[in-house]
Write an enzyme that holds these catalytic residues in place. Sequence first.
Site, mmCIF file in Angstrom:
data_model
loop_
_atom_site.group_PDB
_atom_site.id
_atom_site.type_symbol
_atom_site.label_atom_id
_atom_site.label_comp_id
_atom_site.label_asym_id
_atom_site.label_seq_id
_atom_site.Cartn_x
_atom_site.Cartn_y
_atom_site.Cartn_z
ATOM 1 N N GLY A 1 2.765 -4.591 0.388
ATOM 2 C CA GLY A 1 3.530 -3.360 0.569
ATOM 3 C C GLY A 1 4.709 -3.898 1.492
ATOM 4 O O GLY A 1 4.894 -4.919 2.243
ATOM 5 N N CYS B 1 0.525 -7.961 8.637
ATOM 6 C CA CYS B 1 1.800 -7.550 8.552
ATOM 7 C C CYS B 1 2.977 -8.556 8.380
ATOM 8 O O CYS B 1 2.919 -9.660 9.054
ATOM 9 C CB CYS B 1 2.394 -6.695 9.747
ATOM 10 S SG CYS B 1 3.647 -5.763 9.401
HETATM 11 O O1 GNR Z 1 0.885 -7.671 2.799
HETATM 12 C C1 GNR Z 1 0.339 -6.813 3.279
HETATM 13 N N1 GNR Z 1 -0.976 -6.762 3.448
HETATM 14 C C2 GNR Z 1 -1.551 -5.937 4.071
HETATM 15 C C3 GNR Z 1 -3.120 -6.058 4.434
HETATM 16 C C4 GNR Z 1 -4.014 -5.040 5.106
HETATM 17 C C5 GNR Z 1 -3.282 -3.931 5.389
HETATM 18 C C6 GNR Z 1 -1.862 -3.667 5.329
HETATM 19 C C7 GNR Z 1 -1.291 -4.622 4.686
HETATM 20 S S1 GNR Z 1 0.591 -4.311 4.323
HETATM 21 C C8 GNR Z 1 1.188 -6.042 4.329
HETATM 22 C C9 GNR Z 1 2.761 -5.989 4.115
HETATM 23 C C10 GNR Z 1 3.358 -5.352 5.281
HETATM 24 O O2 GNR Z 1 3.574 -5.886 6.318
HETATM 25 N N2 GNR Z 1 3.677 -4.045 4.851
HETATM 26 O O3 GNR Z 1 4.319 -3.343 5.724
HETATM 27 NI NI NI Z 2 3.765 -4.171 7.880
#
Ligand code: GNR
Ligand code: NI
Length: 181
Positions: free
Chosen positions: A46, A91
């Site tokens: 995400g 993140c």
């Molecule tokens: O790549 C991502 N993996 C993830 C794993 C567990 C919970 C949330 C995430 S989001 C993250 C990418 C990201 O930082 N999105 O803002």
């Molecule tokens: Ni994030």
Amino acid sequence: MALRTILEFPDPRLRTRAQPVTRFDAALGTLIDDLLETMYAAPGIGLAATQVDVHQRVIVIDVSKEHNEPLTLINPVILAREGEASTEEGCLSVPGIFDDVKRATKVRVRSHDRKGREHEGEYQDVLAVCIQHEMDHLEGKLFVDYLSDLKRERIRKKLEKERRERGSRPAANATGARRAY
Ligand code: GNR
Ligand code: NI
């Protein structure tokens, strides 16, 4: 399409509250394409526009292995939440740090797509967690905010030290070898 730079904690720009999208135009399309490309390259499941220093309410998500189920949520609103579970989160703006966060296991969300069409959907498990994580970014919130002050301070110090050490090292060339002086 273009890769965009992902801001990293504790960059204060990550604390900006994003504004609603009002124009569903070509510039928005370019932003969405860039977010998807940047997310896939990272790689991540995400990405919120906030993370690339664009303070509009746009998030992209793809939890599929094949990277062929992109989701774009614009001006997302959670209409209902159900259940509660702790999941280990990471993140892209807090690289190398993973910890448990408690979230709803199911969410009903109203959002718009890139054409401005309204859509309502129910999302569960990883997808529900990811949507809540991304929507937090739009409010200037990071998953480390759910941890203790002590943990968050330790994480800040670790990332600042890593960045310092990265920054003072000569850049590697394409083969990974250090440049000769
Ligand atoms: O790549 C991502 N993996 C993830 C794993 C567990 C919970 C949330 C995430 S989001 C993250 C990418 C990201 O930082 N999105 O803002
Ligand atoms: Ni994030």
